[in-house]
Design a protein around this motif. Structure first.
Motif, mmCIF file in Angstrom:
data_model
loop_
_atom_site.group_PDB
_atom_site.id
_atom_site.type_symbol
_atom_site.label_atom_id
_atom_site.label_comp_id
_atom_site.label_asym_id
_atom_site.label_seq_id
_atom_site.Cartn_x
_atom_site.Cartn_y
_atom_site.Cartn_z
ATOM 1 N N PHE A 368 4.462 -29.704 83.500
ATOM 2 C CA PHE A 368 5.687 -29.124 84.051
ATOM 3 C C PHE A 368 6.767 -30.197 84.221
ATOM 4 O O PHE A 368 7.927 -29.998 83.815
ATOM 5 N N PHE A 369 6.398 -31.338 84.815
ATOM 6 C CA PHE A 369 7.383 -32.408 85.006
ATOM 7 C C PHE A 369 7.861 -32.970 83.676
ATOM 8 O O PHE A 369 9.045 -33.288 83.517
ATOM 9 N N ALA A 370 6.950 -33.077 82.711
ATOM 10 C CA ALA A 370 7.340 -33.621 81.405
ATOM 11 C C ALA A 370 8.336 -32.703 80.707
ATOM 12 O O ALA A 370 9.366 -33.162 80.188
ATOM 13 N N ILE A 371 8.061 -31.407 80.702
ATOM 14 C CA ILE A 371 8.963 -30.463 80.025
ATOM 15 C C ILE A 371 10.283 -30.351 80.776
ATOM 16 O O ILE A 371 11.367 -30.326 80.172
ATOM 17 N N LEU A 372 10.208 -30.288 82.106
ATOM 18 C CA LEU A 372 11.429 -30.120 82.893
ATOM 19 C C LEU A 372 12.345 -31.329 82.763
ATOM 20 O O LEU A 372 13.569 -31.166 82.553
ATOM 21 N N SER A 373 11.807 -32.531 82.853
ATOM 22 C CA SER A 373 12.657 -33.722 82.740
ATOM 23 C C SER A 373 13.250 -33.845 81.339
ATOM 24 O O SER A 373 14.445 -34.161 81.189
ATOM 25 N N SER A 374 12.445 -33.558 80.298
ATOM 26 C CA SER A 374 12.974 -33.616 78.928
ATOM 27 C C SER A 374 14.033 -32.549 78.719
ATOM 28 O O SER A 374 15.081 -32.807 78.095
ATOM 29 N N GLY A 375 13.792 -31.360 79.252
ATOM 30 C CA GLY A 375 14.768 -30.282 79.096
ATOM 31 C C GLY A 375 16.065 -30.572 79.818
ATOM 32 O O GLY A 375 17.156 -30.228 79.324
ATOM 33 N N LEU A 376 15.999 -31.202 81.006
ATOM 34 C CA LEU A 376 17.222 -31.528 81.746
ATOM 35 C C LEU A 376 18.066 -32.549 80.992
ATOM 36 O O LEU A 376 19.319 -32.472 80.995
ATOM 37 N N ILE A 377 17.412 -33.498 80.350
ATOM 38 C CA ILE A 377 18.163 -34.495 79.564
ATOM 39 C C ILE A 377 18.893 -33.820 78.406
ATOM 40 O O ILE A 377 20.078 -34.085 78.151
ATOM 41 N N VAL A 378 18.173 -32.938 77.696
ATOM 42 C CA VAL A 378 18.801 -32.232 76.568
ATOM 43 C C VAL A 378 19.903 -31.322 77.076
ATOM 44 O O VAL A 378 20.983 -31.220 76.466
ATOM 45 N N ARG A 379 19.667 -30.641 78.210
ATOM 46 C CA ARG A 379 20.680 -29.729 78.759
ATOM 47 C C ARG A 379 21.939 -30.486 79.183
ATOM 48 O O ARG A 379 23.067 -29.981 78.992
ATOM 49 N N SER A 380 21.808 -31.683 79.720
ATOM 50 C CA SER A 380 22.992 -32.462 80.104
ATOM 51 C C SER A 380 23.824 -32.849 78.885
ATOM 52 O O SER A 380 25.066 -32.905 78.963
ATOM 53 N N TYR A 381 23.149 -33.075 77.768
ATOM 54 C CA TYR A 381 23.901 -33.398 76.543
ATOM 55 C C TYR A 381 24.596 -32.144 76.003
ATOM 56 O O TYR A 381 25.762 -32.201 75.559
ATOM 57 N N LEU A 382 23.890 -30.975 76.056
ATOM 58 C CA LEU A 382 24.488 -29.743 75.544
ATOM 59 C C LEU A 382 25.701 -29.328 76.357
ATOM 60 O O LEU A 382 26.632 -28.700 75.839
ATOM 61 N N SER A 383 25.731 -29.662 77.653
ATOM 62 C CA SER A 383 26.885 -29.293 78.479
ATOM 63 C C SER A 383 28.159 -30.011 78.032
ATOM 64 O O SER A 383 29.265 -29.497 78.220
ATOM 65 N N ARG A 384 27.987 -31.205 77.437
ATOM 66 C CA ARG A 384 29.150 -31.934 76.936
ATOM 67 C C ARG A 384 29.737 -31.275 75.690
ATOM 68 O O ARG A 384 30.914 -31.475 75.368
ATOM 69 N N LEU A 385 28.907 -30.486 74.982
ATOM 70 C CA LEU A 385 29.395 -29.815 73.776
ATOM 71 C C LEU A 385 30.166 -28.549 74.096
ATOM 72 O O LEU A 385 30.733 -27.920 73.186
ATOM 73 N N GLN A 386 30.172 -28.168 75.374
ATOM 74 C CA GLN A 386 30.930 -27.013 75.854
ATOM 75 C C GLN A 386 30.539 -25.721 75.116
ATOM 76 O O GLN A 386 31.376 -24.954 74.660
ATOM 77 N N LEU A 387 29.216 -25.493 75.010
ATOM 78 C CA LEU A 387 28.723 -24.269 74.377
ATOM 79 C C LEU A 387 28.821 -23.101 75.350
ATOM 80 O O LEU A 387 28.799 -23.275 76.566
ATOM 81 N N LEU A 388 28.890 -21.896 74.818
ATOM 82 C CA LEU A 388 28.856 -20.715 75.660
ATOM 83 C C LEU A 388 27.453 -20.534 76.244
ATOM 84 O O LEU A 388 26.467 -21.078 75.737
ATOM 85 N N LEU A 389 27.364 -19.729 77.321
ATOM 86 C CA LEU A 389 26.114 -19.599 78.064
ATOM 87 C C LEU A 389 24.963 -19.115 77.176
ATOM 88 O O LEU A 389 23.886 -19.691 77.177
ATOM 89 N N VAL A 390 25.194 -18.060 76.404
ATOM 90 C CA VAL A 390 24.116 -17.498 75.585
ATOM 91 C C VAL A 390 23.634 -18.517 74.569
ATOM 92 O O VAL A 390 22.435 -18.713 74.381
ATOM 93 N N ALA A 391 24.574 -19.195 73.921
ATOM 94 C CA ALA A 391 24.186 -20.190 72.919
ATOM 95 C C ALA A 391 23.472 -21.375 73.589
ATOM 96 O O ALA A 391 22.509 -21.923 73.040
ATOM 97 N N ARG A 392 23.944 -21.743 74.772
ATOM 98 C CA ARG A 392 23.335 -22.887 75.465
ATOM 99 C C ARG A 392 21.896 -22.573 75.884
ATOM 100 O O ARG A 392 20.985 -23.389 75.720
ATOM 101 N N ILE A 393 21.656 -21.360 76.433
ATOM 102 C CA ILE A 393 20.306 -20.961 76.826
ATOM 103 C C ILE A 393 19.396 -20.889 75.600
ATOM 104 O O ILE A 393 18.236 -21.323 75.636
ATOM 105 N N SER A 394 19.917 -20.308 74.508
ATOM 106 C CA SER A 394 19.121 -20.216 73.285
ATOM 107 C C SER A 394 18.737 -21.597 72.787
ATOM 108 O O SER A 394 17.602 -21.825 72.349
ATOM 109 N N ALA A 395 19.694 -22.528 72.862
ATOM 110 C CA ALA A 395 19.394 -23.892 72.424
ATOM 111 C C ALA A 395 18.335 -24.533 73.306
ATOM 112 O O ALA A 395 17.436 -25.237 72.813
ATOM 113 N N VAL A 396 18.414 -24.297 74.608
ATOM 114 C CA VAL A 396 17.422 -24.859 75.524
ATOM 115 C C VAL A 396 16.035 -24.275 75.232
ATOM 116 O O VAL A 396 15.021 -24.998 75.253
#
Length: 513
Positions: A368-396
């Motif tokens: 759980f910690f491994a997936i959550l920490s890796s996902g948070l890092i990727v999610r912080s990068y995706l937020s800089r790309l200014q994707l819409l919510l649906v696309a951002r969730i799908s990417a995550v």
């Protein structure tokens, strides 16, 4: 107008009573075990008859045992060999009849009864038969004129030291078992040449006391070719009393299987030179759950025909998991309403608890910690790309699946089998957890995000311990009606509007002022 509070209390009480009643009925009347892996003793009592023929027509009759209080008969099986076997049901009981036109030589006949002790079992419709009828007793059938004086002397002494039928029977047995018996006892025994048992029962009949013999087998594993144990049952004013012809008054042993109650013979034969009846006992441990199912099928119980046990195995396994969800829901309700723990999503902790059950707690937390920490890092990068919510969730979601795939491959190459169960983690919920933690981190700060994430993890661990308990697993599947009690608790807690435990801790400093 009935208040909502009264309605809720009434509904909760009815739900709890209904669940408890159904569970009580299944335990008491259907024998469903309360504890998992419960084993019950099942005894196979084998009646073995050794025969030696006379060369002509032969017939052997054996009384069939009936169920009695505290002892349940599961199966019956007779073996005829080269004899014919029939069953007869008469007013005096049921009999097995073995017959053969010409019997010369030796043979063995068997009759097996499978029984299990059950202290709560009390069969209905069993006739109270076998009592000797002292009102029809004619003493001239047994006593000669020279013997009646000795018999009367024994009875006079027994009457003097007794108060009722039960105590008189006890005195008679004591007199015949005495190391130095009285002259009357010696005289009667010498004149009649009868056994002690016959003399005692004849004296009881002469005194107009109702009695019967109780013959059976003590259920002890390993007994081989033993005679039937015979006790004496005397009808008293308030209750019946049991006696051993050797030791006097006793309590009937709990593990004693009564084969026959009555004064006539258990076995009779015709055309047989020699017939010997012996009993053997063997014990086996059987799952109480399987035993109750088999008994329900034998009796044709419609109640258990609609239980979850009748479903296919795959469906049963699915329901074993689904029926744990209400337990997890109760844990969430307690932690959120009564304790005040904040979680990320209402029932997300339940899904993680189910995942921990499949992966074990320690390995599940690490994944759980491994997936959550890796996902948070990727999610912080995706937020800089200014994707819409649906696309951002799908990417995550895609990234989470990718992380899980990589972890599975690496763990397989390293020989770590626990990580291969990572597929049990709910991917969509993980993705939403990563998304919500990221938003909380941005809007409310890291403290609030970690508080809600940590709260979710604490509730998930608590739900894991509640749902992974073997006793609770057994109760939820075997007694699903008990979930009505869980529902009543949830309804009652749902009306709670007082301070939460966390708030009491929070405002504790104000109480000191």
């Amino acid at each position: 107008m009935i208040s909502s509070r009264f309605q809720i209390l009434t509904i909760a009480m009815l739900l709890a009573m209904g669940g408890l009643f159904v569970a009580w009925y299944k335990v008491v009347y259907l024998g469903v075990p309360v504890t998992p892996h419960d084993k019950r003793s099942v005894f196979t009592v084998t009646a073995e008859i050794d025969l030696e023929g006379e060369g002509g027509p032969a017939a052997v009759s054996l009384r069939m045992p009936t169920e009695h209080k505290g002892m349940k008969v599961l199966e019956r099986e007779g073996e005829a060999g080269d004899f014919g076997l029939t069953v007869a049901s008469l007013e005096s009981g049921s009999f097995l009849h073995w017959t053969k036109r010409r019997f010369d030589g030796r043979s063995k006949l068997f009759y097996k009864v499978t029984v299990t002790p059950d202290a709560l079992y009390n069969p209905k419709g069993v006739a109270d038969t076998g009592w000797e009828r002292p009102t029809d007793y004619d003493e001239t059938q047994f006593w000669a004129a020279s013997e009646q004086a000795a018999a009367e002397g024994i009875l006079n002494e027994a009457r003097e030291h007794s108060a009722d039928a039960v105590s008189l029977a006890a005195q008679l047995i004591a007199m015949f078992n005495a190391k130095m018996p009285s002259d009357a006892v010696k005289a009667l025994s010498a004149k009649t040449n009868e056994t002690r048992v016959t003399l005692i029962t004849a004296l009881l009949a002469r005194e107009k006391i109702s009695y019967r013999k109780v013959r059976g087998v003590l259920l002890e594993d390993g007994q081989k070719k033993r005679r039937a144990v015979t006790y004496l049952e005397v009808r008293g004013e308030n209750e019946n009393a049991f006696f051993s012809f050797k030791t006097g008054r006793i309590s009937l042993p709990k593990q004693f299987f009564v084969w026959y109650r009555g004064t006539s013979a258990m076995m009779t034969s015709k055309g047989i030179a020699r017939a010997k009846l012996r009993f053997s006992v063997s014990e086996s441990k059987v799952s109480a759950s399987m035993l109750s199912k088999r008994e329900a099928i034998r009796q044709g119980s419609d109640f258990l025909n609609f239980s979850l046990d009748t479903l296919p195995s795959s469906q049963q396994n699915a329901f074993k998991q689904l029926l744990l969800l209400p337990i997890g829901a109760l844990v969430v309700v307690i932690f959120r309403i009564l304790i005040g723990v904040r979680t990320m999503g209402t029932f997300m902790p339940i899904l993680f608890a189910l995942a921990f059950i499949q992966t074990t707690l320690v390995s599940g937390l690490l994944m759980f910690f491994a997936i959550l920490s890796s996902g948070l890092i990727v999610r912080s990068y995706l937020s800089r790309l200014q994707l819409l919510l649906v696309a951002r969730i799908s990417a995550v979601i895609i990234v989470v699946i990718g992380i899980m795939s990589v972890m599975s491959i690496v763990s397989f190459k390293l020989g770590i089998d626990e990580v291969l169960k990572i597929t049990f983690f709910p991917m969509i919920i993980l993705s939403w957890t990563i998304e919500r933690m990221s938003i909380l981190w941005e809007e409310a700060g890291a403290k609030e995000a970690l508080t809600q994430g940590g709260g979710s993890l604490v509730v998930a661990i608590a739900a894991f311990f509640a749902m992974d308990n073997g006793f609770i697993r057994h109760l939820t599947f075997t007694f699903p009606e008990l979930l009505l009690i869980v529902l009543s608790l949830v309804i009652l807690i749902g009306r709670y509007t007082g301070y939460r435990l966390s708030e009491l801790v929070r405002f504790a400093p104000l109480a000191d002022r």
